[in-house]
Design an enzyme around this catalytic site. Structure first.
Site, PDB file in Angstrom:
ATOM      1  N   LYS A 215      42.025  51.800  41.647  1.00  0.00           N
ATOM      2  CA  LYS A 215      42.437  52.336  43.351  1.00  0.00           C
ATOM      3  C   LYS A 215      43.538  53.862  42.833  1.00  0.00           C
ATOM      4  O   LYS A 215      44.474  53.203  42.025  1.00  0.00           O
ATOM      5  CB  LYS A 215      43.682  51.338  43.294  1.00  0.00           C
ATOM      6  CG  LYS A 215      43.836  51.948  45.346  1.00  0.00           C
ATOM      7  CD  LYS A 215      44.140  50.729  46.451  1.00  0.00           C
ATOM      8  CE  LYS A 215      45.469  50.496  47.029  1.00  0.00           C
ATOM      9  NZ  LYS A 215      45.809  49.055  47.831  1.00  0.00           N
TER      10      LYS A 215
ATOM     11  N   GLY B  43      45.049  55.180  49.454  1.00  0.00           N
ATOM     12  CA  GLY B  43      44.416  55.692  49.057  1.00  0.00           C
ATOM     13  C   GLY B  43      42.959  55.364  48.343  1.00  0.00           C
ATOM     14  O   GLY B  43      42.507  55.146  49.528  1.00  0.00           O
TER      15      GLY B  43
ATOM     16  N   GLY C 255      40.763  53.149  51.301  1.00  0.00           N
ATOM     17  CA  GLY C 255      41.651  52.711  52.368  1.00  0.00           C
ATOM     18  C   GLY C 255      42.704  53.633  52.634  1.00  0.00           C
ATOM     19  O   GLY C 255      42.820  54.715  52.587  1.00  0.00           O
TER      20      GLY C 255
ATOM     21  N   ASP D  18      49.375  41.048  54.816  1.00  0.00           N
ATOM     22  CA  ASP D  18      47.591  41.331  55.522  1.00  0.00           C
ATOM     23  C   ASP D  18      46.318  40.952  54.713  1.00  0.00           C
ATOM     24  O   ASP D  18      45.744  41.272  54.392  1.00  0.00           O
ATOM     25  CB  ASP D  18      47.681  42.902  53.744  1.00  0.00           C
ATOM     26  CG  ASP D  18      46.646  44.276  54.901  1.00  0.00           C
ATOM     27  OD1 ASP D  18      46.883  43.513  56.522  1.00  0.00           O
ATOM     28  OD2 ASP D  18      46.530  45.752  54.757  1.00  0.00           O
TER      29      ASP D  18
HETATM   30  P1  ATP Z   1      43.967  49.012  53.732  1.00  0.00           P
HETATM   31  O1  ATP Z   1      44.932  50.216  54.050  1.00  0.00           O
HETATM   32  O2  ATP Z   1      42.567  49.972  53.815  1.00  0.00           O
HETATM   33  O3  ATP Z   1      43.622  48.013  53.590  1.00  0.00           O
HETATM   34  P2  ATP Z   1      44.160  49.825  50.558  1.00  0.00           P
HETATM   35  O4  ATP Z   1      44.607  51.135  50.367  1.00  0.00           O
HETATM   36  O5  ATP Z   1      45.051  49.096  50.334  1.00  0.00           O
HETATM   37  O6  ATP Z   1      43.917  49.627  51.505  1.00  0.00           O
HETATM   38  P3  ATP Z   1      42.622  48.067  49.122  1.00  0.00           P
HETATM   39  O7  ATP Z   1      42.734  47.344  50.507  1.00  0.00           O
HETATM   40  O8  ATP Z   1      43.216  47.704  47.953  1.00  0.00           O
HETATM   41  O9  ATP Z   1      43.312  49.818  49.699  1.00  0.00           O
HETATM   42  O10 ATP Z   1      41.256  48.644  48.814  1.00  0.00           O
HETATM   43  C1  ATP Z   1      40.568  49.780  49.895  1.00  0.00           C
HETATM   44  C2  ATP Z   1      38.485  49.214  49.909  1.00  0.00           C
HETATM   45  O11 ATP Z   1      38.511  49.302  48.257  1.00  0.00           O
HETATM   46  C3  ATP Z   1      38.783  47.137  49.707  1.00  0.00           C
HETATM   47  O12 ATP Z   1      38.213  47.316  51.256  1.00  0.00           O
HETATM   48  C4  ATP Z   1      36.840  47.343  49.175  1.00  0.00           C
HETATM   49  O13 ATP Z   1      35.610  47.473  49.346  1.00  0.00           O
HETATM   50  C5  ATP Z   1      37.115  48.307  48.174  1.00  0.00           C
HETATM   51  N1  ATP Z   1      38.220  48.200  46.399  1.00  0.00           N
HETATM   52  C6  ATP Z   1      39.467  47.416  45.738  1.00  0.00           C
HETATM   53  N2  ATP Z   1      39.678  46.872  45.476  1.00  0.00           N
HETATM   54  C7  ATP Z   1      38.596  46.704  44.798  1.00  0.00           C
HETATM   55  C8  ATP Z   1      38.227  45.730  43.799  1.00  0.00           C
HETATM   56  N3  ATP Z   1      39.108  45.218  42.970  1.00  0.00           N
HETATM   57  N4  ATP Z   1      36.443  45.391  43.606  1.00  0.00           N
HETATM   58  C9  ATP Z   1      35.660  45.869  44.413  1.00  0.00           C
HETATM   59  N5  ATP Z   1      36.116  46.783  45.127  1.00  0.00           N
HETATM   60  C10 ATP Z   1      36.794  47.325  45.714  1.00  0.00           C
HETATM   61 MG    MG Z   2      42.817  46.664  51.891  1.00  0.00          MG
END
Ligand code: ATP
Ligand code: MG
Length: 324
Positions: free
Chosen positions: A61, A44, A41, A151
């Site tokens: 994460k 991270g 993401g 978001d």
């Molecule tokens: P972004 O900026 O891409 O929205 P981010 O760095 O905040 O993201 P998240 O959206 O929390 O990260 O997680 C990124 C991806 O990881 C999600 O789109 C999903 O595909 C996967 N993911 C996150 N949490 C889970 C979970 N609990 N179970 C399965 N997959 C997950």
């Molecule tokens: Mg996300």
């Protein structure tokens, strides 16, 4: 297909971009063992792991540790931890590894709604309603807990399989708690899903994060039905990225969208979209009225309408008992 995840304006704006570390953060960890990488993401990367004490699979994460914990990470943890709901991925624990802050969560094995919609080219209306109902219950619960998500999007909506797939919201990285954190004022979120008042906000001005979430839910409904973004057009793809972004934001500001041209949409669904995609947040439909809308209430499983109030009452009771 127009749902182009690779386009920068469909990804969220991250003021504090980080690169994932090449190190394996769970190497020699006493409690968790890595199974495989799941996704990356903006903030991270996410791995599937097994909790060796219980045998349970969890998603972890990892966010690179820096001198100070970013305000987004802090809010993500504080807000997400409090949210316990069937349609929200449960946060289990937060721990540190040598280089990362790690957030262990319930694992949602069915991928995300973006992948499902992209594969299907647009969901049949009853399926879109099924997911939309769950989304609204999840966001309504967050709002009643005082948290605006900021978001809401297909990529942050994960799936778990059961007789009919269930959704679980993840990612509270941009969330705000109305009681403990300042009122929303910054332009955060993912451009295609931003409400007009978020785009036009200026320094020192605040907006209602809950009404902005309602707008994003409307964008999600549109995308689920059509696999198109309401304010992006297929012909925009020949424009340079910055120009595409500008054109899209202008369309959002003037609420310039048409119903999905590739899809028959029922009059009730069209009406609901028109009540949500309203520029003035004061005139936009509320969460409570969405839940009374005839398109929403159709085929709603019995008893579900009161689920949030019952959950909140139970959680308040528990908190009073344990003095939390
Ligand atoms: P972004 O900026 O891409 O929205 P981010 O760095 O905040 O993201 P998240 O959206 O929390 O990260 O997680 C990124 C991806 O990881 C999600 O789109 C999903 O595909 C996967 N993911 C996150 N949490 C889970 C979970 N609990 N179970 C399965 N997959 C997950
Ligand atoms: Mg996300």
């Amino acid at each position: 297909m127009a749902v182009a995840g690779a386009l920068p304006f469909m990804q969220r704006m991250n003021p504090e971009q980080e690169q994932p570390s090449v190190l394996e953060p769970l190497e020699d960890h006493p409690k968790y063992q890595k199974i495989r990488d799941l996704d990356k993401g903006t903030f991270g990367f996410v791995q599937l792991a097994v909790d060796l004490t219980t045998g349970e699979q969890v998603a972890i994460k990892f966010i690179e540790r820096s001198q100070e914990v970013s305000k987004y990470v802090e809010r993500e943890i504080l807000n997400h931890k409090r949210l316990i709901h069937p349609h929200i991925v449960q946060l289990k624990e937060v721990f540190l590894t040598n280089n990362h802050l790690a957030i262990a969560m319930e694992y949602a094995a069915g991928g995300n709604l973006y992948q499902l919609v992209a594969r299907s080219g647009g969901l049949p209306e009853p399926d879109a309603r099924w997911y939309f109902q769950q989304l609204i219950f999840a966001i309504d619960y967050c709002h009643k807990m005082g948290v605006a998500n900021r978001d809401v999007k297909l990529e942050n909506t994960l799936l778990v399989s059961s007789a009919r797939p269930l959704i679980k919201l993840c990612d509270f990285g941009y969330s705000k708690d109305e009681k403990f954190q300042s009122a929303p004022g910054s332009k955060v979120g993912t451009p295609a899903y931003l409400a007009p008042e978020v785009i036009s906000t200026t320094r020192g001005r605040t907006y209602n994060g809950k009404a902005a979430d309602v707008w994003s839910c409307g964008v999600m409904l549109y995308v689920m039905l059509s696999a198109q973004y309401p304010f992006g057009r297929p012909e925009d793809t020949h424009l340079k990225t910055a120009r595409q972004m500008h054109v899209m934001l202008q369309r959002i500001l003037s609420v310039d969208y048409q119903l999905p041209y590739n899809k028959q949409v029922s009059p009730e669904c069209k009406h609901l979209l028109e009540c949500i995609l309203v520029a003035d947040p004061e005139k936009r439909i509320t969460m409570a009225d969405i839940q009374r809308h005839p398109w929403f209430t159709r085929d709603l499983p019995e008893g579900v309408a009161h689920m949030n109030d019952q959950l909140l009452a139970q959680q308040q009771h528990m908190m009073a008992q344990y003095g939390q």
